[in-house]
Design a protein around this motif. Structure first.
Motif, mmCIF file in Angstrom:
data_model
loop_
_atom_site.group_PDB
_atom_site.id
_atom_site.type_symbol
_atom_site.label_atom_id
_atom_site.label_comp_id
_atom_site.label_asym_id
_atom_site.label_seq_id
_atom_site.Cartn_x
_atom_site.Cartn_y
_atom_site.Cartn_z
ATOM 1 N N MET A 57 40.178 23.388 -9.270
ATOM 2 C CA MET A 57 39.545 23.497 -7.933
ATOM 3 C C MET A 57 40.358 22.633 -6.967
ATOM 4 N N ALA A 58 40.854 23.255 -5.877
ATOM 5 C CA ALA A 58 41.670 22.472 -4.930
ATOM 6 C C ALA A 58 40.823 21.316 -4.390
ATOM 7 N N LYS A 59 41.522 20.164 -4.107
ATOM 8 C CA LYS A 59 40.791 19.011 -3.561
ATOM 9 C C LYS A 59 40.100 19.418 -2.256
ATOM 10 N N LEU A 60 38.832 18.988 -2.102
ATOM 11 C CA LEU A 60 38.102 19.320 -0.888
ATOM 12 C C LEU A 60 38.611 18.443 0.252
ATOM 13 N N PHE A 61 38.369 18.883 1.481
ATOM 14 C CA PHE A 61 38.849 18.175 2.670
ATOM 15 C C PHE A 61 37.646 17.723 3.491
ATOM 16 N N ARG A 62 37.642 16.440 3.873
ATOM 17 C CA ARG A 62 36.482 15.906 4.611
ATOM 18 C C ARG A 62 36.974 15.314 5.934
ATOM 19 N N ALA A 63 36.409 15.730 7.037
ATOM 20 C CA ALA A 63 36.838 15.193 8.331
ATOM 21 C C ALA A 63 35.628 14.880 9.207
ATOM 22 N N VAL A 64 35.864 13.980 10.169
ATOM 23 C CA VAL A 64 34.855 13.629 11.171
ATOM 24 C C VAL A 64 35.513 13.784 12.538
ATOM 25 N N ILE A 65 34.755 14.289 13.532
ATOM 26 C CA ILE A 65 35.263 14.319 14.902
ATOM 27 C C ILE A 65 34.360 13.436 15.751
ATOM 28 N N LEU A 66 34.988 12.486 16.454
ATOM 29 C CA LEU A 66 34.236 11.530 17.292
ATOM 30 C C LEU A 66 34.551 11.826 18.757
ATOM 31 N N GLY A 67 33.601 11.516 19.633
ATOM 32 C CA GLY A 67 33.897 11.651 21.059
ATOM 33 C C GLY A 67 32.616 11.516 21.854
ATOM 34 N N PRO A 68 32.707 11.106 23.109
ATOM 35 C CA PRO A 68 31.512 10.930 23.929
ATOM 36 C C PRO A 68 30.840 12.262 24.225
ATOM 37 N N PRO A 69 29.599 12.258 24.711
ATOM 38 C CA PRO A 69 28.935 13.498 25.075
ATOM 39 C C PRO A 69 29.786 14.317 26.038
ATOM 40 N N GLY A 70 29.989 15.583 25.702
ATOM 41 C CA GLY A 70 30.741 16.464 26.597
ATOM 42 C C GLY A 70 32.238 16.448 26.345
ATOM 43 N N SER A 71 32.672 15.733 25.299
ATOM 44 C CA SER A 71 34.130 15.581 25.105
ATOM 45 C C SER A 71 34.764 16.820 24.470
ATOM 46 N N GLY A 72 33.929 17.730 23.932
ATOM 47 C CA GLY A 72 34.483 18.948 23.345
ATOM 48 C C GLY A 72 34.432 18.959 21.826
ATOM 49 N N LYS A 73 33.642 18.037 21.243
ATOM 50 C CA LYS A 73 33.529 17.986 19.766
ATOM 51 C C LYS A 73 33.076 19.348 19.234
ATOM 52 N N GLY A 74 32.000 19.872 19.839
ATOM 53 C CA GLY A 74 31.459 21.148 19.346
ATOM 54 C C GLY A 74 32.443 22.282 19.544
ATOM 55 N N LEU A 124 36.724 10.031 3.399
ATOM 56 C CA LEU A 124 37.174 10.921 4.478
ATOM 57 C C LEU A 124 38.690 11.066 4.446
ATOM 58 N N ASP A 125 39.189 12.249 4.851
ATOM 59 C CA ASP A 125 40.642 12.449 4.914
ATOM 60 C C ASP A 125 41.183 12.204 6.320
ATOM 61 N N VAL A 126 40.411 12.665 7.338
ATOM 62 C CA VAL A 126 40.895 12.581 8.729
ATOM 63 C C VAL A 126 39.722 12.270 9.651
ATOM 64 N N VAL A 127 39.951 11.403 10.658
ATOM 65 C CA VAL A 127 38.960 11.222 11.737
ATOM 66 C C VAL A 127 39.660 11.536 13.054
ATOM 67 N N ILE A 128 39.132 12.527 13.777
ATOM 68 C CA ILE A 128 39.679 12.931 15.077
ATOM 69 C C ILE A 128 38.835 12.260 16.151
ATOM 70 N N SER A 129 39.470 11.560 17.089
ATOM 71 C CA SER A 129 38.719 10.886 18.161
ATOM 72 C C SER A 129 39.169 11.436 19.513
ATOM 73 N N LEU A 130 38.199 11.981 20.284
ATOM 74 C CA LEU A 130 38.522 12.564 21.591
ATOM 75 C C LEU A 130 38.281 11.518 22.676
ATOM 76 N N ASN A 131 39.303 11.335 23.523
ATOM 77 C CA ASN A 131 39.242 10.314 24.570
ATOM 78 C C ASN A 131 39.360 11.034 25.914
#
Ligand SMILES: Nc1nc2c(ncn2[C@@H]2O[C@H](COP(=O)(O)OP(=O)(O)OP(=O)(O)O)[C@@H](O)[C@H]2O)c(=O)[nH]1
Ligand SMILES: Nc1ccn([C@@H]2O[C@H](COP(=O)(O)OP(=O)(O)O)[C@@H](O)[C@H]2O)c(=O)n1
Length: 226
Positions: A1-18, A105-112
């Motif tokens: 089974m390929a290694k699973l990938f876990r990520a988080v996206i951070l950013g203030p309200p309205g930053s485009g996370k969704g 976690l593998d990656v954390v994306i932060s929107l500024n």
């Protein structure tokens, strides 16, 4: 089974996370778990956590850490066999530490994104509550104003998107986000993106994930989600 990938996206309200999370989900087959949508589902279903969370959200305040953690961690256990992208959680250092004790976690994306851009975006944001579909009268308007493209049901604006609630949320966000960003930078997994347009950020996010997600995993997950 390929290694699973876990990520988080951070950013203030309205930053485009969704907005960015939806593109990640469709391009890479990761499951997108939005804590805001999950909270609203629990509020609509009048679950114990939903009833409790509602009292905080209506004031534009943050839901206490133990309530968020008790809500989100069991949901992540249900998703153990999937790669996922978490949006809106963790929001505080306590939530990040609770998450880190549960998974790697593998990656954390932060929107500024600049404050004025956030205010402008949320002023024009309309949402279809039942599905969580998000529109913007400037960026991605519905075919018919005020009506969801798929269901034909009415669109609403979130109370906490109104300018007066927004200032409180943005101030809260800055205070609680800094230690979380510092934690992930120290772990060497933080990737920060700054711009006023999602369409200019997306190519960088996409190439980062293309480099980080093993191709066999991405192909396998795309196959299961389409
Ligand atoms: N004008 C403009 N609007 C955008 C852009 N990217 C996203 N939006 C819109 O801005 C609003 C906020 O985007 P979301 O993806 O909901 O942002 P979010 O970070 O998930 O917001 P929260 O759920 O409140 O934390 C939505 O109405 C989007 O359609 C952009 O590049 N330009
Ligand atoms: N980790 C979290 C996530 C959401 N929330 C609450 O849920 C509301 C809606 O979350 P959301 O992700 O849709 O909206 P944003 O606040 O991220 O713009 C937030 O404004 C907070 O009041 C929270 O308190 N803690």
């Amino acid at each position: 089974m390929a290694k699973l990938f876990r990520a988080v996206i951070l950013g203030p309200p309205g930053s485009g996370k969704g907005t960015i999370s939806e593109r990640v989900a469709s391009s890479f087959g990761l499951q997108h778990l939005s804590s805001g949508d999950f909270l609203r589902e629990n509020i609509a279903a009048k679950t114990e956590a939903g009833v409790l969370a509602k009292t905080y959200i209506e004031k534009g305040a943050l839901v206490p850490d133990h309530v968020m953690t008790r809500l989100m961690l069991p949901r992540l256990v249900e998703m153990t066999r999937h790669s996922w992208l978490l949006d809106g959680f963790p929001r505080t250092l306590a939530q990040a530490e609770a998450l880190n004790s549960a998974c790697e976690l593998d990656v954390v994306i932060s929107l500024n994104i600049p404050l004025e851009t956030l205010k402008d975006r949320l002023r024009h944001r309309w949402i279809h509550p039942a599905s969580g579909r998000v529109y913007n009268m400037r960026f991605n308007p519905p075919r018919v104003q005020g009506v969801d493209d798929i269901s034909g049901e009415p669109l609403i604006q979130h109370e906490d998107d109104k300018p007066e609630a927004l200032v409180a949320r943005l101030r809260h966000y800055k205070d609680v986000a800094k230690p979380v960003i510092d934690l992930y930078r120290a772990k060497g997994i933080l990737h920060m993106f700054s711009d006023t347009e999602t369409d200019r950020i997306w190519p960088y996010v996409s190439s980062l994930l293309s480099a980080k997600i093993p191709t066999d995993l991405a192909d396998a997950q795309r196959a299961t989600t389409h």
